[in-house]
Design a protein around this motif. Structure first.
Motif, PDB file in Angstrom:
ATOM      1  N   ASP A 164     -22.189 -46.937 -30.772  1.00  0.00           N
ATOM      2  CA  ASP A 164     -22.215 -46.289 -29.564  1.00  0.00           C
ATOM      3  C   ASP A 164     -21.228 -45.844 -29.418  1.00  0.00           C
ATOM      4  O   ASP A 164     -22.029 -44.028 -28.558  1.00  0.00           O
ATOM      5  CB  ASP A 164     -22.006 -47.902 -28.404  1.00  0.00           C
ATOM      6  CG  ASP A 164     -23.256 -49.202 -27.973  1.00  0.00           C
ATOM      7  OD1 ASP A 164     -24.508 -48.730 -28.716  1.00  0.00           O
ATOM      8  OD2 ASP A 164     -22.340 -49.748 -28.077  1.00  0.00           O
ATOM      9  N   LEU A 165     -20.006 -45.524 -29.080  1.00  0.00           N
ATOM     10  CA  LEU A 165     -19.186 -44.445 -29.589  1.00  0.00           C
ATOM     11  C   LEU A 165     -19.716 -42.709 -29.663  1.00  0.00           C
ATOM     12  O   LEU A 165     -19.705 -41.673 -29.460  1.00  0.00           O
ATOM     13  CB  LEU A 165     -17.928 -45.083 -29.597  1.00  0.00           C
ATOM     14  CG  LEU A 165     -17.155 -45.778 -28.516  1.00  0.00           C
ATOM     15  CD1 LEU A 165     -15.979 -46.353 -28.519  1.00  0.00           C
ATOM     16  CD2 LEU A 165     -17.429 -45.927 -26.650  1.00  0.00           C
ATOM     17  N   LEU A 166     -20.362 -43.747 -30.687  1.00  0.00           N
ATOM     18  CA  LEU A 166     -20.351 -42.522 -32.028  1.00  0.00           C
ATOM     19  C   LEU A 166     -21.065 -41.690 -31.604  1.00  0.00           C
ATOM     20  O   LEU A 166     -21.574 -40.299 -32.178  1.00  0.00           O
ATOM     21  CB  LEU A 166     -20.289 -42.323 -33.594  1.00  0.00           C
ATOM     22  CG  LEU A 166     -19.441 -43.010 -34.350  1.00  0.00           C
ATOM     23  CD1 LEU A 166     -19.285 -43.534 -35.585  1.00  0.00           C
ATOM     24  CD2 LEU A 166     -17.847 -41.466 -34.645  1.00  0.00           C
ATOM     25  N   ARG A 167     -23.009 -42.239 -31.448  1.00  0.00           N
ATOM     26  CA  ARG A 167     -23.825 -41.848 -30.738  1.00  0.00           C
ATOM     27  C   ARG A 167     -23.554 -40.539 -28.881  1.00  0.00           C
ATOM     28  O   ARG A 167     -24.364 -39.661 -29.766  1.00  0.00           O
ATOM     29  CB  ARG A 167     -24.695 -42.566 -30.608  1.00  0.00           C
ATOM     30  CG  ARG A 167     -25.647 -41.923 -30.333  1.00  0.00           C
ATOM     31  CD  ARG A 167     -26.527 -41.306 -31.098  1.00  0.00           C
ATOM     32  NE  ARG A 167     -27.989 -40.557 -29.739  1.00  0.00           N
ATOM     33  CZ  ARG A 167     -29.174 -40.870 -31.244  1.00  0.00           C
ATOM     34  NH1 ARG A 167     -29.752 -41.445 -31.832  1.00  0.00           N
ATOM     35  NH2 ARG A 167     -30.351 -39.902 -30.606  1.00  0.00           N
ATOM     36  N   GLU A 168     -22.239 -41.707 -28.682  1.00  0.00           N
ATOM     37  CA  GLU A 168     -22.126 -40.456 -26.997  1.00  0.00           C
ATOM     38  C   GLU A 168     -21.257 -39.184 -27.239  1.00  0.00           C
ATOM     39  O   GLU A 168     -21.813 -39.185 -27.001  1.00  0.00           O
ATOM     40  CB  GLU A 168     -21.592 -41.932 -26.280  1.00  0.00           C
ATOM     41  CG  GLU A 168     -21.166 -40.852 -24.739  1.00  0.00           C
ATOM     42  CD  GLU A 168     -20.804 -42.181 -23.950  1.00  0.00           C
ATOM     43  OE1 GLU A 168     -20.324 -41.404 -22.952  1.00  0.00           O
ATOM     44  OE2 GLU A 168     -20.197 -42.914 -24.149  1.00  0.00           O
ATOM     45  N   ARG A 169     -21.120 -39.721 -28.303  1.00  0.00           N
ATOM     46  CA  ARG A 169     -19.593 -38.653 -28.183  1.00  0.00           C
ATOM     47  C   ARG A 169     -20.659 -37.439 -29.478  1.00  0.00           C
ATOM     48  O   ARG A 169     -20.715 -35.968 -29.068  1.00  0.00           O
ATOM     49  CB  ARG A 169     -18.636 -39.110 -29.972  1.00  0.00           C
ATOM     50  CG  ARG A 169     -17.619 -37.808 -30.006  1.00  0.00           C
ATOM     51  CD  ARG A 169     -17.296 -37.868 -31.477  1.00  0.00           C
ATOM     52  NE  ARG A 169     -15.938 -36.951 -32.345  1.00  0.00           N
ATOM     53  CZ  ARG A 169     -15.874 -35.481 -31.941  1.00  0.00           C
ATOM     54  NH1 ARG A 169     -17.253 -35.193 -31.954  1.00  0.00           N
ATOM     55  NH2 ARG A 169     -15.317 -34.675 -32.326  1.00  0.00           N
ATOM     56  N   ILE A 170     -21.720 -37.627 -30.374  1.00  0.00           N
ATOM     57  CA  ILE A 170     -22.390 -36.647 -30.483  1.00  0.00           C
ATOM     58  C   ILE A 170     -23.594 -35.916 -29.759  1.00  0.00           C
ATOM     59  O   ILE A 170     -23.600 -35.028 -29.608  1.00  0.00           O
ATOM     60  CB  ILE A 170     -23.179 -37.101 -31.781  1.00  0.00           C
ATOM     61  CG1 ILE A 170     -22.192 -37.741 -33.119  1.00  0.00           C
ATOM     62  CG2 ILE A 170     -24.972 -36.527 -32.331  1.00  0.00           C
ATOM     63  CD1 ILE A 170     -23.439 -38.900 -33.760  1.00  0.00           C
ATOM     64  N   ASP A 171     -24.455 -36.409 -28.842  1.00  0.00           N
ATOM     65  CA  ASP A 171     -25.264 -35.980 -28.203  1.00  0.00           C
ATOM     66  C   ASP A 171     -25.026 -36.511 -26.851  1.00  0.00           C
ATOM     67  O   ASP A 171     -26.589 -36.130 -25.858  1.00  0.00           O
ATOM     68  CB  ASP A 171     -26.781 -36.047 -29.136  1.00  0.00           C
ATOM     69  CG  ASP A 171     -27.190 -37.719 -28.941  1.00  0.00           C
ATOM     70  OD1 ASP A 171     -26.501 -38.332 -28.486  1.00  0.00           O
ATOM     71  OD2 ASP A 171     -28.581 -37.688 -29.568  1.00  0.00           O
ATOM     72  N   GLY A 172     -24.025 -37.563 -26.056  1.00  0.00           N
ATOM     73  CA  GLY A 172     -24.030 -37.871 -24.687  1.00  0.00           C
ATOM     74  C   GLY A 172     -25.349 -39.066 -24.959  1.00  0.00           C
ATOM     75  O   GLY A 172     -25.260 -40.340 -23.817  1.00  0.00           O
ATOM     76  N   ALA A 173     -25.982 -39.372 -25.780  1.00  0.00           N
ATOM     77  CA  ALA A 173     -27.331 -40.890 -25.147  1.00  0.00           C
ATOM     78  C   ALA A 173     -26.180 -42.008 -25.584  1.00  0.00           C
ATOM     79  O   ALA A 173     -25.014 -42.324 -26.362  1.00  0.00           O
ATOM     80  CB  ALA A 173     -27.421 -40.598 -26.948  1.00  0.00           C
ATOM     81  N   THR A 174     -26.724 -43.006 -24.229  1.00  0.00           N
ATOM     82  CA  THR A 174     -26.244 -43.940 -24.080  1.00  0.00           C
ATOM     83  C   THR A 174     -26.840 -45.362 -23.963  1.00  0.00           C
ATOM     84  O   THR A 174     -27.774 -45.257 -23.711  1.00  0.00           O
ATOM     85  CB  THR A 174     -24.822 -43.635 -23.042  1.00  0.00           C
ATOM     86  OG1 THR A 174     -25.893 -43.636 -21.959  1.00  0.00           O
ATOM     87  CG2 THR A 174     -23.790 -43.015 -22.994  1.00  0.00           C
ATOM     88  N   GLY A 175     -26.516 -46.651 -23.960  1.00  0.00           N
ATOM     89  CA  GLY A 175     -27.719 -47.437 -23.358  1.00  0.00           C
ATOM     90  C   GLY A 175     -27.769 -48.196 -24.608  1.00  0.00           C
ATOM     91  O   GLY A 175     -27.178 -48.180 -25.673  1.00  0.00           O
TER      92      GLY A 175
END
Length: 176
Positions: A164-175
């Motif tokens: 979750d944290l890695l994906r948010e760091r990459i492109d802002g995607a959350t949830g």
């Protein structure tokens, strides 16, 4: 090239009124699909993006790590297979996480899915109380399938939090 695999619409939420084995299997499948979903639509370069120094943690490494984890608990512990690790070496036991530009998601995903398929086959031949043919690598304890399922759910859940944290760091995607 971007990854092409599990999306949120393909992930199935576990049933709320089922037996123990079905619940364990459904939660494990849910977490497997969640990790694939967290990687969906990213390039190999994005999947190799690390969290924060000094950590080498990245989504591609997590997929490779979970391939190793599936192999370790199902092939080695449950099945008693004496099979080599996919990525770990004597020089770098964490080679699964330590990715390079030569490492691709296509290879990692195929290895991971192969281990999952083998894990499903092995588990289908056992009852929850059946002890594995191999022992825990640290304690030497014999472990039953129920414990393996619970541990695998915990392992995926922990690493899906990282994802979750890695994906948010990459492109802002959350949830989800």
């Amino acid at each position: 090239m971007t990854t092409d695999h599990t999306t949120a619409s393909e992930r199935v939420w576990p049933a709320t009124t089922t037996g123990e084995r079905q619940a364990l299997e459904q939660w494990l499948e849910f977490h497997r699909a969640t990790l694939a979903m967290k990687c969906a639509g990213l390039t190999d370069e994005q999947l190799r993006t690390t969290s924060v120094p000094p950590s080498a943690l990245n989504l591609l490494g997590l997929v490779r790590h979970m391939a190793e984890v599936e192999r370790g608990w199902f092939r080695k512990v449950l099945g008693g297979e004496e099979t080599p690790w996919l990525y770990a070496t004597d020089e770098d036991f964490d080679r699964d996480i330590h990715t390079t530009e030569a490492d691709t998601y296509a290879e990692a995903y195929a290895a991971w899915q192969g281990e999952i398929a083998h894990a499903r086959e092995l588990a289908a031949r056992h009852d929850l109380d059946d002890l594995g043919a191999g022992a825990h690598h640290r304690t030497g304890d014999l472990i039953n399938l129920r414990w393996i399922y619970l541990h695998m759910i915990e392992e995926y859940a922990r690493h899906n939090g990282h994802a979750d944290l890695l994906r948010e760091r990459i492109d802002g995607a959350t949830g989800a």
